[in-house]
Write a protein that holds these residues in place. Structure first.
Motif, PDB file in Angstrom:
ATOM      1  N   ARG A 113       0.643  -1.105   0.173  1.00  0.00           N
ATOM      2  CA  ARG A 113      -0.221  -0.135   0.188  1.00  0.00           C
ATOM      3  C   ARG A 113       1.086   0.997   0.026  1.00  0.00           C
ATOM      4  O   ARG A 113       1.791   1.079   0.471  1.00  0.00           O
ATOM      5  N   ASP A 167      -0.346   6.803   3.852  1.00  0.00           N
ATOM      6  CA  ASP A 167      -1.244   7.538   4.129  1.00  0.00           C
ATOM      7  C   ASP A 167      -0.730   8.821   4.582  1.00  0.00           C
ATOM      8  O   ASP A 167      -0.560   7.701   5.982  1.00  0.00           O
ATOM      9  N   ARG A 190      -3.975   9.586   0.042  1.00  0.00           N
ATOM     10  CA  ARG A 190      -2.803   8.004  -0.367  1.00  0.00           C
ATOM     11  C   ARG A 190      -1.952   8.983  -1.486  1.00  0.00           C
ATOM     12  O   ARG A 190      -2.418   9.264  -2.643  1.00  0.00           O
ATOM     13  N   ASP A 202      -0.254   2.657  -5.183  1.00  0.00           N
ATOM     14  CA  ASP A 202       0.012   1.452  -4.455  1.00  0.00           C
ATOM     15  C   ASP A 202       1.264   0.254  -5.248  1.00  0.00           C
ATOM     16  O   ASP A 202       1.169   1.068  -6.890  1.00  0.00           O
ATOM     17  N   THR A 239      -3.595   6.868  -5.791  1.00  0.00           N
ATOM     18  CA  THR A 239      -3.596   7.991  -4.911  1.00  0.00           C
ATOM     19  C   THR A 239      -4.785   8.844  -4.738  1.00  0.00           C
ATOM     20  O   THR A 239      -5.378   8.194  -5.851  1.00  0.00           O
TER      21      THR A 239
END
Length: 316
Positions: A215, A218, A243, A247, A264
């Motif tokens: 991931r 964040d 984000r 990822d 994102t």
């Protein structure tokens, strides 16, 4: 006994009405980032508590996520505390059912500064995976063989995460910011072909794929306005989570790791809470959030339509 009966009645009525689940990777309810925190002009407040929490969350597809969590806050002294969160999670959806222990959350929170109007707190924490995020199911849709299922159905994110945050609390306002960084990737191996006998293949393809997912980072901001009275309180606020990095995983039709597009961006919820204090030791609280904005691509299975958290808290 009267307090216990009142708590049970309150929870049973509320649970039978409606509830939803959490939509972030966990750091929004850890330490300094927790919602509905009490403010006290006195430093020596009750730092020890145990909280029993239940939620039911709906996803963007069919899985319904249930969880029961025990949340321990252990005071080290008048200025600092240690938090442990132990969840048990079960999921029901069109592709199958799963159940098991969720990820363990650990955090240390310290009062950094106290003024006549504000308390400033800081938190360092971590999330420990309960498994590698690759739980399998065996049913008629998989051809009666063990098949990895999507992250929506997983009890664990499958990664070790580092967390940090800070908050400023007054009698009226809570302002908090935090960051969560996944340090490792999971081992999730879900692909659409794992469910060849599901009758609606267009539905299966609604699940975003990112095998062996790492991931992105964040960051969050929580802003709440609180109204507090003798025995109850309520609040309104906003919770944007952004984000900031993509990822990373293996996309459909490939065996090579890459940065996944459209991972994102902003997830934004508005929140409201209500708490009732039976006495200095016993209280209940509701926290509901409505999602306004979601990211376009969500292979991590964290997105929820709404959030309603129901808790009983005992301070000692």
């Amino acid at each position: 006994m009267k307090n216990f009966i009142a708590v049970m009645l309150f929870l049973s009525i509320t649970l039978s009405a409606y509830s939803q689940g959490c939509s972030d990777a966990g750091f929004c309810t850890m330490g300094a980032m927790k919602p509905d925190q009490n403010y006290s002009k006195r430093i020596a407040i009750k730092l020890r508590s145990i909280e029993f929490n239940y939620y039911r969350g709906t996803s963007l597809v069919t899985p319904i996520i249930y969880a029961a969590t025990i949340d321990f806050n252990l005071g080290i002294n008048d200025y600092s505390s240690f938090q442990i969160k132990l969840p048990y999670q079960w999921v029901e959806g069109s592709l199958g059912e799963t159940a098991g222990m969720g990820d363990i959350s650990l955090s240390y929170t310290r009062l950094l500064k106290a003024t006549p109007k504000w308390n400033i707190n800081g938190t360092l924490g971590a999330k420990i995976p309960s498994n590698d995020g690759n739980t399998t199911v065996n049913n008629e849709f998989t051809g009666n063989v063990d098949a990895p299922i999507h992250m929506y159905y997983q009890q664990s994110l499958g990664s070790y995460d580092a967390i940090a945050g800070v908050s400023a609390i007054s009698s009226k306002w809570l302002i908090a910011a935090g960051i969560q960084v996944a340090l490792t990737r999971n081992n999730n191996q879900f692909v659409w072909g794992n469910f060849p006998d599901y009758p609606f293949q267009d539905y299966v393809r609604k699940y975003n794929i990112g095998r062996e997912l790492l991931r992105g980072i964040d960051v969050m901001l929580r802003v709440e306005r609180n109204w507090r009275f003798t025995n109850f309180n309520f609040s309104l606020g906003a919770l944007p989570i952004y984000r900031i990095t993509k990822d990373e995983g293996i996309p459909p039709g490939s065996n090579e790791r890459t940065k996944l597009p459209n991972t994102t961006g902003l997830a934004l919820a508005v929140l409201g809470s209500f708490g009732y204090h039976f006495d200095v030791n016993n209280s209940v609280k509701l926290i509901q959030g409505i999602k306004l904005v979601d990211r376009d691509f969500n292979p991590d299975g964290l997105t929820r339509d709404e959030v309603l958290s129901i808790s009983y808290v005992y301070k000692f």
